[in-house]
Design an enzyme around this catalytic site. Sequence first.
Site, PDB file in Angstrom:
ATOM      1  N   HIS A 155      35.228  -0.047  33.441  1.00 10.70           N
ATOM      2  CA  HIS A 155      34.156  -0.208  32.697  1.00 10.70           C
ATOM      3  C   HIS A 155      33.888   1.405  32.306  1.00 10.70           C
ATOM      4  O   HIS A 155      33.350   1.809  31.365  1.00 10.70           O
ATOM      5  CB  HIS A 155      32.918  -0.634  33.119  1.00 10.70           C
ATOM      6  CG  HIS A 155      32.879  -2.123  32.993  1.00 10.70           C
ATOM      7  ND1 HIS A 155      33.512  -2.857  33.912  1.00 10.70           N
ATOM      8  CD2 HIS A 155      32.241  -2.958  32.041  1.00 10.70           C
ATOM      9  CE1 HIS A 155      33.471  -4.092  33.516  1.00 10.70           C
ATOM     10  NE2 HIS A 155      32.504  -4.203  32.460  1.00 10.70           N
ATOM     11  N   GLU A 213      28.309  -3.247  29.269  1.00 10.94           N
ATOM     12  CA  GLU A 213      28.309  -4.740  29.007  1.00 10.94           C
ATOM     13  C   GLU A 213      27.453  -4.866  27.811  1.00 10.94           C
ATOM     14  O   GLU A 213      27.809  -5.492  26.936  1.00 10.94           O
ATOM     15  CB  GLU A 213      27.910  -5.862  30.055  1.00 10.94           C
ATOM     16  CG  GLU A 213      29.206  -5.843  31.136  1.00 10.94           C
ATOM     17  CD  GLU A 213      30.437  -6.688  30.565  1.00 10.94           C
ATOM     18  OE1 GLU A 213      30.201  -7.659  29.488  1.00 10.94           O
ATOM     19  OE2 GLU A 213      31.410  -6.044  30.775  1.00 10.94           O
ATOM     20  N   CYS A 223      36.694   2.090  38.134  1.00 14.45           N
ATOM     21  CA  CYS A 223      36.287   1.054  37.685  1.00 14.45           C
ATOM     22  C   CYS A 223      36.453   1.261  36.166  1.00 14.45           C
ATOM     23  O   CYS A 223      36.135   2.078  35.515  1.00 14.45           O
ATOM     24  CB  CYS A 223      34.684   0.809  37.863  1.00 14.45           C
ATOM     25  SG  CYS A 223      33.895  -0.534  37.027  1.00 14.45           S
ATOM     26  N   CYS A 250      41.112  -4.511  36.436  1.00 13.96           N
ATOM     27  CA  CYS A 250      39.723  -4.634  37.232  1.00 13.96           C
ATOM     28  C   CYS A 250      40.130  -3.924  38.531  1.00 13.96           C
ATOM     29  O   CYS A 250      41.032  -4.647  39.187  1.00 13.96           O
ATOM     30  CB  CYS A 250      39.249  -5.891  37.216  1.00 13.96           C
ATOM     31  SG  CYS A 250      37.759  -6.034  38.211  1.00 13.96           S
ATOM     32  N   ASP A 264      39.453  -8.956  33.301  1.00 13.12           N
ATOM     33  CA  ASP A 264      38.482  -8.255  33.899  1.00 13.12           C
ATOM     34  C   ASP A 264      37.240  -9.279  33.949  1.00 13.12           C
ATOM     35  O   ASP A 264      37.351 -10.278  33.350  1.00 13.12           O
ATOM     36  CB  ASP A 264      38.349  -7.024  33.091  1.00 13.12           C
ATOM     37  CG  ASP A 264      37.201  -6.275  33.860  1.00 13.12           C
ATOM     38  OD1 ASP A 264      36.976  -5.897  34.794  1.00 13.12           O
ATOM     39  OD2 ASP A 264      36.417  -5.701  32.940  1.00 13.12           O
ATOM     40  N   SER A 265      36.326  -8.615  34.912  1.00 15.00           N
ATOM     41  CA  SER A 265      35.044  -9.393  34.842  1.00 15.00           C
ATOM     42  C   SER A 265      34.378  -9.402  33.493  1.00 15.00           C
ATOM     43  O   SER A 265      33.415 -10.235  33.183  1.00 15.00           O
ATOM     44  CB  SER A 265      34.103  -8.714  35.925  1.00 15.00           C
ATOM     45  OG  SER A 265      33.765  -7.521  35.684  1.00 15.00           O
TER      46      SER A 265
HETATM   47  N1  DGL Z   1      35.674  -3.486  35.797  1.00 21.39           N
HETATM   48  C1  DGL Z   1      35.679  -3.818  37.055  1.00 21.39           C
HETATM   49  C2  DGL Z   1      36.322  -2.711  37.818  1.00 21.39           C
HETATM   50  O1  DGL Z   1      37.219  -2.057  37.580  1.00 21.39           O
HETATM   51  C3  DGL Z   1      34.734  -4.720  37.423  1.00 21.39           C
HETATM   52  C4  DGL Z   1      33.110  -4.401  37.631  1.00 21.39           C
HETATM   53  C5  DGL Z   1      32.259  -5.403  38.144  1.00 21.39           C
HETATM   54  O2  DGL Z   1      32.472  -6.557  37.557  1.00 21.39           O
HETATM   55  O3  DGL Z   1      31.457  -5.224  38.936  1.00 21.39           O
HETATM   56  O4  DGL Z   1      35.961  -2.624  39.039  1.00 21.39           O
END
Ligand code: DGL
Length: 278
Positions: A188, A154, A186, A75, A12-13
């Site tokens: 997160h 984060e 997302c 992600c 993931d990011s």
């Molecule tokens: N967690 C990621 C997602 O599912 C990426 C969030 C990001 O880096 O903008 O989209």
Amino acid sequence: MNQSPPPIGIFDSGVGGLSVWREIVRLLPGVDTIYVADQAHIPYGPRPLDEVRRYADGITRFLLRQGARLIVLACNTASGAALHKLRATFPHVPFVGMEPAVKPAAEHTRSGVVGVIATPATFQGDLFRSLVARFAATVDVRPQTCPGLVTAVEAGALDTPETMALLRRYLTPLLEAGIDHLVLGCTHYPFLTPAIRQIVGPQVTLVDPAPAVARQVRRLLRRHGWPDESRRRADHRFYSTSDAAALRQAARTLVGYQGSVDAARWEDGVLREAQCSP
Ligand code: DGL
């Protein structure tokens, strides 16, 4: 001798993919994992799809060099941007991607209005358009981007006044539109579930695809004849492309991960293991 399951690569990011890692480890406690958080490039959401595709390619090569045999794009943004291309580039590697869970939400809605929260890149890609066309043509689907939420997760700001204010700003219009399902598009966002629940109340169903992703990982392991159980304790390796110590702290807080975290560095588009660890 008990044959060991091959390690699963997950990326993931940032820390969002840990919401998927947690489900995989819960379902498959004997399977080794290698997790990459590309925090040098976070957030992915506002970036052009091409750029996200390059990062996903570099991380995939890194994970394969580390011994991963199956790769999970934990992600939504990277999946929307890169999953097709990765499957074409690495035809022998099984990939599992994420997509906003529009289908189950559309199947179960009673009000006929479904909210989806995700990054701008996830809404831009063809994947989202085709999901809505295929599974939710008769449903009122309300896409909502949420600038600032990824950064808040984060930073561990899961229920600060600032995060609550952002959530209220993004969710109020959806509630006013009459949603009864909210798709967490997302990875997160599942970490914000208690905060989201405070705002949307008990009536709105939150839809997180992570448990379904974990089941898909198990299906693919079995299909490839790889064992999904082991008698020894699973080994987990974590890498951050930015601050390994910060990822270690976040992983401990968010998912109770107690192990070490190593650093990986981008050099001319190639991701490599860094020599020192915190
Ligand atoms: N967690 C990621 C997602 O599912 C990426 C969030 C990001 O880096 O903008 O989209």
